[in-house]
Design an enzyme around this catalytic site. Structure first.
Site, PDB file in Angstrom:
ATOM      1  N   ASP A  18       7.480 -33.239   9.136  1.00 24.35           N
ATOM      2  CA  ASP A  18       7.838 -32.744   7.809  1.00 24.35           C
ATOM      3  C   ASP A  18       9.353 -32.880   7.605  1.00 24.35           C
ATOM      4  OD1 ASP A  18       8.989 -30.648   9.259  1.00 24.35           O
ATOM      5  OD2 ASP A  18       7.388 -29.233   8.785  1.00 24.35           O
ATOM      6  N   GLN A  19       9.879 -32.264   6.584  1.00 18.27           N
ATOM      7  CA  GLN A  19      11.298 -32.387   6.256  1.00 18.27           C
ATOM      8  C   GLN A  19      12.202 -31.834   7.359  1.00 18.27           C
ATOM      9  OE1 GLN A  19      12.293 -30.639   2.506  1.00 18.27           O
ATOM     10  NE2 GLN A  19      14.271 -31.652   2.380  1.00 18.27           N
TER      11      GLN A  19
END
Length: 143
Positions: A18-19
Site C-alpha cells: 500500500d502507500q
C-alpha cells in the site's frame, strides 16, 4: 507429532504493498494459496491433476492473524503444513516469516472440503486413496 512443513520463498513486490510500503492484508491469503499449491506440488502432483481426477478442494473457512508487517522487497518464507485431515476435510496451517531476521509476520489456517467436480462432498480416502494416504503421512510427520 511434527507434521511435514513445506517452505516456499518469495520477495514482496511493489504491487503487493500500500502507500506505506506495507503488504496489503489480502495478499497474505494469496500467499497461503501459493503455499498450498507448492505443498501439493511437493508430492509431484498439481491442483490441475487433482481436478482431472475429479477431486476439488474448495475453501470453506480462513483465519489469519497479523503479527508484524511485511514490506516492499522483503524476502518472506511461506511455511505450510497439514494441521488436520479427515476423509472429508483438510486444514492447512501457515506461517509467514521474514527471512532476514526470522521474524514471524503472519499465522493462519484455511479449511477445505473434498468434493467432486459438481462440488458434492466426497471421501478422499475412497476416491483417491493414494493422495489421501500422502496427505495423512504429511500430517503425521512422515512417520
Amino acid at each position: 507429532m511434527n507434521p511435514v512443513v513445506h517452505s516456499h520463498r518469495l520477495r514482496v513486490r511493489y504491487s503487493e504493498t500500500d502507500q506505506m510500503s506495507v503488504v496489503y492484508h489480502t495478499n497474505y491469503l494469496n500467499w497461503f494459496e501459493v503455499g498450498r499449491t507448492e505443498f501439493i506440488r511437493h508430492a509431484d502432483l498439481t491442483y490441475r491433476e487433482l481436478e482431472e481426477k475429479g477431486v476439488m478442494i474448495p475453501l470453506t473457512d480462513a483465519n489469519i492473524s497479523y503479527k508484524r508487517p511485511a514490506k516492499y522487497d522483503d524476502e518472506v518464507e511461506i511455511r505450510t503444513h497439514v494441521s488436520e485431515i479427515t476423509p472429508i476435510r483438510l486444514t492447512f496451517a501457515y506461517e509467514i516469516v521474514r527471512v532476514a531476521d526470522e521474524e514471524l509476520l503472519v499465522t493462519g489456517k484455511t479449511m477445505h472440503v473434498f468434493t467432486n467436480t459438481a462440488l458434492k462432498p466426497i471421501r478422499l480416502s475412497r476416491t483417491e486413496p493414494e493422495v489421501y494416504a500422502w496427505l495423512e503421512h504429511q500430517h503425521k510427520g512422515g512417520k
